[in-house]
Design a protein around this motif. Structure first.
Motif, PDB file in Angstrom:
ATOM      1  N   THR A  11       0.721  -1.171  -0.141  1.00 50.67           N
ATOM      2  CA  THR A  11       0.277  -0.144  -0.049  1.00 50.67           C
ATOM      3  C   THR A  11       1.238   1.317  -0.235  1.00 50.67           C
ATOM      4  O   THR A  11       1.717   1.176   0.574  1.00 50.67           O
ATOM      5  CB  THR A  11      -1.142  -0.049   1.360  1.00 50.67           C
ATOM      6  N   PRO A  12       0.586   2.444  -0.391  1.00 46.52           N
ATOM      7  CA  PRO A  12       1.003   3.416  -0.072  1.00 46.52           C
ATOM      8  C   PRO A  12       1.615   4.111   1.707  1.00 46.52           C
ATOM      9  O   PRO A  12       2.669   4.352   1.215  1.00 46.52           O
ATOM     10  CB  PRO A  12       0.035   4.820  -0.751  1.00 46.52           C
ATOM     11  N   GLU A  13       1.019   3.460   1.954  1.00 49.36           N
ATOM     12  CA  GLU A  13       0.974   4.025   3.826  1.00 49.36           C
ATOM     13  C   GLU A  13       2.208   3.060   3.763  1.00 49.36           C
ATOM     14  O   GLU A  13       3.214   3.683   4.682  1.00 49.36           O
ATOM     15  CB  GLU A  13      -0.550   3.727   4.636  1.00 49.36           C
ATOM     16  N   ASN A  14       2.220   1.476   3.922  1.00 49.43           N
ATOM     17  CA  ASN A  14       3.342   0.925   4.090  1.00 49.43           C
ATOM     18  C   ASN A  14       4.504   0.739   3.464  1.00 49.43           C
ATOM     19  O   ASN A  14       5.518   0.609   3.581  1.00 49.43           O
ATOM     20  CB  ASN A  14       2.772  -0.456   4.316  1.00 49.43           C
ATOM     21  N   GLY A  15       4.358   1.681   2.386  1.00 48.18           N
ATOM     22  CA  GLY A  15       6.157   1.281   1.716  1.00 48.18           C
ATOM     23  C   GLY A  15       6.443   0.466   0.891  1.00 48.18           C
ATOM     24  O   GLY A  15       7.457   0.402   0.301  1.00 48.18           O
ATOM     25  N   CYS A  16       5.152  -0.836   1.027  1.00 44.07           N
ATOM     26  CA  CYS A  16       5.747  -2.149   0.170  1.00 44.07           C
ATOM     27  C   CYS A  16       5.645  -1.898  -1.126  1.00 44.07           C
ATOM     28  O   CYS A  16       5.043  -1.596  -2.154  1.00 44.07           O
ATOM     29  CB  CYS A  16       5.427  -3.254   0.966  1.00 44.07           C
ATOM     30  N   ALA A  17       6.421  -2.591  -2.226  1.00 40.56           N
ATOM     31  CA  ALA A  17       6.109  -2.287  -3.428  1.00 40.56           C
ATOM     32  C   ALA A  17       5.672  -4.325  -4.373  1.00 40.56           C
ATOM     33  O   ALA A  17       5.884  -4.880  -3.801  1.00 40.56           O
ATOM     34  CB  ALA A  17       7.563  -2.203  -4.217  1.00 40.56           C
TER      35      ALA A  17
END
Length: 72
Positions: free
Chosen positions: A66-72
């Motif tokens: 998610t954009p919130e957790n920064g995972c790709a």
């Protein structure tokens, strides 16, 4: 150095138990010094991986990007 639960850190896993590949990998801090008395310092890290083959399926939790957790 001070760590807090929920913090993402880069860890060197060469001397970890159980043994991990000879690499540096990201990990999330799940326990910090606030949980125990200063006489019993603990820091528990959970390694993060984007390769499902590096995880124990029964123990792994998938984190959806998610954009919130920064995972790709």
């Amino acid at each position: 150095m001070s760590f807090s639960a929920g913090q993402i850190v880069l860890a060197d896993w060469r001397d970890a138990l159980p043994k991990e590949p000879n690499t540096r990998r990201p990990a999330v801090v799940v326990e910090d010094k606030q949980l125990f008395d200063d006489a019993y310092p603990n820091l528990i890290l959970v390694p993060l991986a984007d390769d499902p083959g590096r995880a124990i399926g029964e123990l792994a939790v998938r984190i959806e990007p998610t954009p919130e957790n920064g995972c790709a």
